[in-house]
Scaffold this motif. Sequence first.
Motif, PDB file in Angstrom:
ATOM      1  N   UNK A 106       0.751  -1.320   0.637  1.00 43.26           N
ATOM      2  CA  UNK A 106       0.416   0.000  -0.530  1.00 43.26           C
ATOM      3  C   UNK A 106       1.391   1.054   0.175  1.00 43.26           C
ATOM      4  N   UNK A 107       2.159   1.527   1.090  1.00 43.14           N
ATOM      5  CA  UNK A 107       2.515   2.627   1.073  1.00 43.14           C
ATOM      6  C   UNK A 107       2.848   2.995  -0.289  1.00 43.14           C
ATOM      7  N   UNK A 153      -2.422   7.992   9.389  1.00 43.40           N
ATOM      8  CA  UNK A 153      -2.997   7.709   8.209  1.00 43.40           C
ATOM      9  C   UNK A 153      -2.813   6.858   7.488  1.00 43.40           C
ATOM     10  N   UNK A 154      -1.119   6.188   7.193  1.00 43.57           N
ATOM     11  CA  UNK A 154      -1.417   5.029   6.684  1.00 43.57           C
ATOM     12  C   UNK A 154      -1.367   3.643   7.696  1.00 43.57           C
ATOM     13  N   UNK A 155      -1.209   3.952   9.031  1.00 42.36           N
ATOM     14  CA  UNK A 155      -1.635   2.733   9.688  1.00 42.36           C
ATOM     15  C   UNK A 155      -3.132   2.110   8.996  1.00 42.36           C
ATOM     16  N   UNK A 156      -4.097   3.680   8.544  1.00 41.05           N
ATOM     17  CA  UNK A 156      -5.598   3.523   8.700  1.00 41.05           C
ATOM     18  C   UNK A 156      -6.103   2.409   7.388  1.00 41.05           C
ATOM     19  N   UNK A 207      -7.990   2.088  -3.720  1.00 40.24           N
ATOM     20  CA  UNK A 207      -6.993   2.788  -3.450  1.00 40.24           C
ATOM     21  C   UNK A 207      -6.638   3.552  -4.400  1.00 40.24           C
ATOM     22  N   UNK A 208      -6.880   3.752  -5.405  1.00 43.15           N
ATOM     23  CA  UNK A 208      -6.437   5.008  -7.044  1.00 43.15           C
ATOM     24  C   UNK A 208      -7.341   5.752  -6.276  1.00 43.15           C
ATOM     25  N   UNK A 222      -6.165  13.680  -3.197  1.00 43.48           N
ATOM     26  CA  UNK A 222      -5.380  15.319  -3.675  1.00 43.48           C
ATOM     27  C   UNK A 222      -6.262  15.807  -4.427  1.00 43.48           C
ATOM     28  N   UNK A 223      -7.503  16.363  -4.701  1.00 38.99           N
ATOM     29  CA  UNK A 223      -8.787  16.757  -5.131  1.00 38.99           C
ATOM     30  C   UNK A 223      -8.696  17.972  -2.805  1.00 38.99           C
ATOM     31  N   UNK A 224      -9.136  17.575  -2.488  1.00 37.28           N
ATOM     32  CA  UNK A 224      -9.306  18.309  -1.492  1.00 37.28           C
ATOM     33  C   UNK A 224      -8.056  18.275  -0.845  1.00 37.28           C
ATOM     34  N   UNK A 225      -6.955  17.364   0.045  1.00 38.86           N
ATOM     35  CA  UNK A 225      -6.253  18.597   0.487  1.00 38.86           C
ATOM     36  C   UNK A 225      -4.426  18.537  -0.166  1.00 38.86           C
ATOM     37  N   UNK A 226      -4.801  18.726  -1.334  1.00 34.30           N
ATOM     38  CA  UNK A 226      -3.473  19.346  -2.203  1.00 34.30           C
ATOM     39  C   UNK A 226      -2.564  20.312  -1.778  1.00 34.30           C
ATOM     40  N   UNK A 227      -1.421  19.228  -1.174  1.00 35.45           N
ATOM     41  CA  UNK A 227      -0.429  20.422  -0.731  1.00 35.45           C
ATOM     42  C   UNK A 227      -0.494  20.282   1.099  1.00 35.45           C
ATOM     43  N   UNK A 228      -1.545  19.477   1.668  1.00 37.02           N
ATOM     44  CA  UNK A 228      -1.866  19.176   2.349  1.00 37.02           C
ATOM     45  C   UNK A 228      -1.663  17.888   3.261  1.00 37.02           C
ATOM     46  N   UNK A 229      -1.443  17.985   4.766  1.00 34.32           N
ATOM     47  CA  UNK A 229      -1.025  16.900   5.377  1.00 34.32           C
ATOM     48  C   UNK A 229      -2.619  15.976   5.752  1.00 34.32           C
ATOM     49  N   UNK A 230      -2.184  14.881   5.148  1.00 32.16           N
ATOM     50  CA  UNK A 230      -3.456  14.021   5.326  1.00 32.16           C
ATOM     51  C   UNK A 230      -3.205  12.939   6.489  1.00 32.16           C
ATOM     52  N   UNK A 231      -4.238  13.322   7.556  1.00 30.37           N
ATOM     53  CA  UNK A 231      -4.082  12.236   9.117  1.00 30.37           C
ATOM     54  C   UNK A 231      -5.044  11.958   9.543  1.00 30.37           C
ATOM     55  N   UNK A 232      -5.703  11.802  10.965  1.00 27.64           N
ATOM     56  CA  UNK A 232      -7.221  10.742  10.901  1.00 27.64           C
ATOM     57  C   UNK A 232      -8.542  11.567  10.065  1.00 27.64           C
TER      58      UNK A 232
END
Length: 356
Positions: A191-192, A215-218, A231-232, A239-249
């Motif tokens: 997955x990573x 996020x990767x653990x989820x 997954x894709x 990429x649409x919602x969080x471009x350039x942002x950190x994706x966390x829980x």
Amino acid sequence: MEQIDGQAMAELIVGNSVAIREIRGLVRFAAQTNASVLITGPSGTGKELVAHALHRASQRAAAPFIAVNSGAIPRELIESELFGHEKGSFTGAIARRIGHFESAHNGTLFLDEIGEMPLDMQVRLLRVLEDQKVRRIGSNDDVRVDVRLIAATHQCLESAIAEGRFRADLFYRLNVLPIELPALAERLEDIPMLVQHFLSRGFAADNPPVFTDEAMAILMAHDWPGNVRELKNLVERAAVFFQGMEVGTDQMAMLLRPIRSARPELSQPIGVAMPANVVPMAAAPSVTIPAPTPSFAKPIDLREYLQNEERRVLIEALESTGGVVSAAARLVKLQRTTFVEKMKRYQIGREIALSA
């Protein structure tokens, strides 16, 4: 298109799990031959991608790769699509048409969802594979073709043979070199690498979101019923919602909300702040159809029992959607074409389902 090497193949068939390394090895082996290949595995595992990699690794790489979804072609058009037709051979045939077999001459023809092909067309396909000749509709002449055939299906063709829906001789002709693709849940360690692959090739490649370890653990805990395709799609949403942002829980809760999660704590919103211009997607409806428990006081015909159960489920799905076939197919996670074929097999009409 040039023939690819091992490095390029690793960029097409992404992953470093034992299963994926074995798949790449099978593809390299199959690429050295002209034998027919049958690729099996659940929907969304990348069967067409593997077929394309096999073509590009073979001596046929410079010739055409033609991909055809057998289940998406209307029954009355499939012969013309595969073998072509002459001008005037039937109503609407205003010009000669070259079929997919001729178009793939010296190259590779990929027939996806081969299990959906009608029985009468299976007979013709078998003859073409054996003779390497096609005859256009309305013609008296055979055209010799040199085509490497790769077929794929998510179905169990052995079961289809037992049910009389697929020819055993065609199965053995196709299944010379079998390649079975694993579900994503069976190779979670990839997955990573897959996430980075999708991010590097998306429209936000210059400023992609960054998935945290949480996020990767989820992602690793999710069951992925839609496999790599699912997954894709999730990475593209990120990429649409969080471009350039950190994706966390919190962001993962939003990204997973439209789909069922394997982790109960993600089944409810966690108070994520949705971007102001985004309208949340509604969860897809589902249907729960309890199955009766068979009585073993006397012997039962298992095949008949399972067929009766399948017919009952199809009828109840149609009832639940007011007879809308496409919606009923989604409820039981089938393609619409597959659902329609099963309706025909079990002689289920919309009016029967709605009056049952």
